[in-house]
Scaffold this motif. Structure first.
Motif, PDB file in Angstrom:
ATOM      1  N   VAL A  99      24.147  28.006 -10.852  1.00 11.85           N
ATOM      2  CA  VAL A  99      23.610  29.336 -11.134  1.00 11.85           C
ATOM      3  C   VAL A  99      23.434  30.128  -9.843  1.00 11.85           C
ATOM      4  N   CYS A 147      25.448  33.682  -8.800  1.00  8.40           N
ATOM      5  CA  CYS A 147      24.688  34.930  -8.659  1.00  8.40           C
ATOM      6  C   CYS A 147      24.505  35.367  -7.209  1.00  8.40           C
ATOM      7  N   SER A 174      20.373  33.497 -15.111  1.00  9.53           N
ATOM      8  CA  SER A 174      21.542  34.051 -14.434  1.00  9.53           C
ATOM      9  C   SER A 174      21.524  35.578 -14.467  1.00  9.53           C
TER      10      SER A 174
END
Length: 283
Positions: free
Chosen positions: A36, A40, A266
């Motif tokens: 994640v 990101c 996310s």
């Protein structure tokens, strides 16, 4: 002090995915968080140390195993509660725990530690007593290469800004939690303060608050940005004007109904990455 860079560094609190509600299952830190964070553009984690010292080794090991950078920790919140409860025995236990937390920070390679200097029912009622320990806490932290960052957590007797002013002469930094700023009704004052302009505020916690001023009943659940009443556009403008170049951590949890909502994590982390990048663009 602050992580100076062209872009504000953004971290994910391990408290977003681990806590009492998840039965302190630390495996998620190395099994799911790395992917994640990579997706990101997140720069690492802020590891939350709980009062469950029987799980300390496991929690620290989980972060090391994740290979995620951990430039700062969030110290056991009960340290401030113990000080607020007063007495030599409580103070001694608080200092014992603080040393353990600083040692954990060193193990993780973290150079900063978020500290709640007051808290719980007694909160800041006897703040001068809590304040009397700050120089000793700084000395202990220095032994482990750690800098103290004191958070603007809720008060019952006074307010966080007043206590920051009392702490300003000491060699520590501040953490600006925008959720607590909204709770206390102090976000505009903090954004206009010298603390944000002169770099005394070195780090920020990002989450939202949905209640009215000083509504303790609405402290939890911890909302995600733009789910509550915090004016994130006001904060964006204030940080850009001040040319803020500290760091930020998302603190909004994604556990509920027995499962982790990693898609929501996310989405929020992606939003925060863009938000921080826009603030970084101020020249």
């Amino acid at each position: 002090m602050t992580d100076v860079d062209e872009k504000i560094k953004v971290y994910c609190s391990t408290g977003t995915v681990v806590g009492r509600a998840t039965n302190y299952d630390y495996s998620v830190i190395y099994e799911r968080l790395p992917e994640v964070c990579a997706e990101c553009g997140i720069d690492g984690v802020e590891h939350v140390l709980s009062a469950r010292y029987d799980l300390l080794e496991e929690s620290v090991s989980s972060v090391i195993k994740s290979k995620l950078p951990c430039p700062l920790i969030h110290a056991d919140k009960e340290i401030g509660i113990l000080l607020s409860n007063g007495g030599d025995e409580n103070a001694g236990e608080a200092m014992r725990r603080w040393r353990i937390n600083c040692e954990a920070a060193k193990t993780l390679g973290a150079s900063r530690a978020v500290l709640h200097l007051w808290g719980d029912k007694m909160s800041d009622i006897h703040f001068d007593f809590n304040l009397s320990f700050i120089d000793e806490m700084i000395e202990i932290a220095d032994l482990y290469g750690v800098r103290i960052l004191i958070e603007n957590i809720p008060c019952v007797a006074s307010d966080p800004m007043t206590h920051w002013r009392q702490l300003a002469p000491h060699d520590c930094g501040f953490v600006y939690d925008v959720r607590f700023g909204q709770f206390q009704g102090q976000n505009p004052e903090i954004l206009a303060s010298d603390f944000i302009k002169n770099g005394k505020i070195e780090h920020m916690h990002i989450a939202d608050f949905g209640g009215e001023r000083r509504d303790f009943a609405k402290i939890r659940p911890i909302l995600h940005p733009n789910e509550g009443k915090t004016d994130f556009e006001l904060i964006r403008r204030g940080l850009k004007e001040a040319r803020y170049r500290g760091t930020m951590t998302l603190e909004s949890p994604v556990f509920g109904n027995g499962a982790l909502d990693m898609q929501k994590l996310s989405r929020t982390l992606s939003w925060l990455r863009e938000y921080a990048d826009d603030i970084s663009s101020a020249t």
